[in-house]
Enzyme design. Sequence first.
Site, PDB file in Angstrom:
ATOM      1  N   GLU A 146       0.825  -1.206   0.000  1.00  0.00           N
ATOM      2  CA  GLU A 146       0.000   0.000   0.000  1.00  0.00           C
ATOM      3  C   GLU A 146       0.865   1.265   0.000  1.00  0.00           C
ATOM      4  O   GLU A 146       0.526   2.250  -0.656  1.00  0.00           O
ATOM      5  CB  GLU A 146      -0.944   0.004   1.208  1.00  0.00           C
ATOM      6  N   TYR A 183      -5.997   6.920   4.359  1.00  0.00           N
ATOM      7  CA  TYR A 183      -6.169   5.895   3.332  1.00  0.00           C
ATOM      8  C   TYR A 183      -5.400   4.617   3.677  1.00  0.00           C
ATOM      9  O   TYR A 183      -5.959   3.512   3.649  1.00  0.00           O
ATOM     10  CB  TYR A 183      -5.708   6.394   1.960  1.00  0.00           C
ATOM     11  N   ASP A 213      -8.694   6.260  -2.210  1.00  0.00           N
ATOM     12  CA  ASP A 213      -7.551   6.750  -2.974  1.00  0.00           C
ATOM     13  C   ASP A 213      -8.062   7.495  -4.201  1.00  0.00           C
ATOM     14  O   ASP A 213      -9.265   7.781  -4.325  1.00  0.00           O
ATOM     15  CB  ASP A 213      -6.612   5.594  -3.354  1.00  0.00           C
TER      16      ASP A 213
END
Length: 350
Positions: free
Chosen positions: A44, A127, A145
């Site tokens: 991520e 996020y 996102d």
Amino acid sequence: MKYEPLSPSEAGALRRGLLDLYDRAARDLPWRRETDPYRIWVSEIMLQQTRVETVIRYYERWVERFPDLEALASAPEDEVMKAWEGLGYYRRARHLHGAAQVVRDRHDGEVPGDLMTLRSLPGVGEYTAGAVASIAFGVVAPAVDGNVKRVLARLFDIPRPTAAWLRRRAEELVDPARPGDWNQSLMEFGATVCTPRAPRCATCPVRTHCAAHAAGTVLERPAPSKRASVRQTEIAIVVLEHEGRVLLTRRPPDGLLGGLWAFPEEAPDELAGAYGLEPVGRLELPVVRHRFTHIDATYRPVVVRTSGPTPEAGPGARWVDASDGDALALPVAQQKIFAAWRATESGEAA
């Protein structure tokens, strides 16, 4: 911005449409085969502002070198930055390294699964916390996102969705039974179907629920933001050479290219004098141009050959020979300058 909650049937239809598509057609990405929270977290961080195709090769090399959190937390910073070299946005690597050390020292080496603790780690924003918590731990949390923002703006035909609106809408839509898969299905949908310039509306499984499709405004949602102007800048680079070695300095941790090694940006004679060296020759190297997000940089490197007793490099600096550049993390433009200097040393440059 008026907010109208979805009915259970509307929310259910969207979930079914996107989860069915995800189950049938999701790309086989290496981190999607993982259950290790550390590896999911790494993916991520790498995926922020970087294309999937680029991330794959970096991710695979990274987990080979740093297979678990302890390996990353214990690694020297130079080694971590070298592994990240070329991926850009280097602050991500420094934060990931620092956060791994925090998890090792304060959380017994176990990546925390709750949102608040994740958010307290260096470099972990809303996020990333939502993505890691939902994918690795099954926490019912949204992860918004750029892809998700575009999908939601189109589904509800919102020109300029606010962060608060996006968060509330995303929270409403998270599938309580499959939160991680749901968040990934939204991201995958935005990356492969509801794309920025050529959305595949004809094959979209939720087009009958898309307000922008009905209004004919798909390509206008979300409305484009004003682009920051690109600043042109010229940078004088000193390749200070002494007895077959050159001086590199570590850039400050904050700011552009923080923590990486680079050639000094100083006046040549002043730099030589500061090290007690006498300039005995100069050679201009080819100009190097590099585009950052908002900066178009032109580097003008000059080799300054010197004589005198070998000085100490001092803190945050290092004398390196032609082979050492491969072991240090250098920005792309600096790699080109180093290669050009190395060519002069080997006689390759005419």
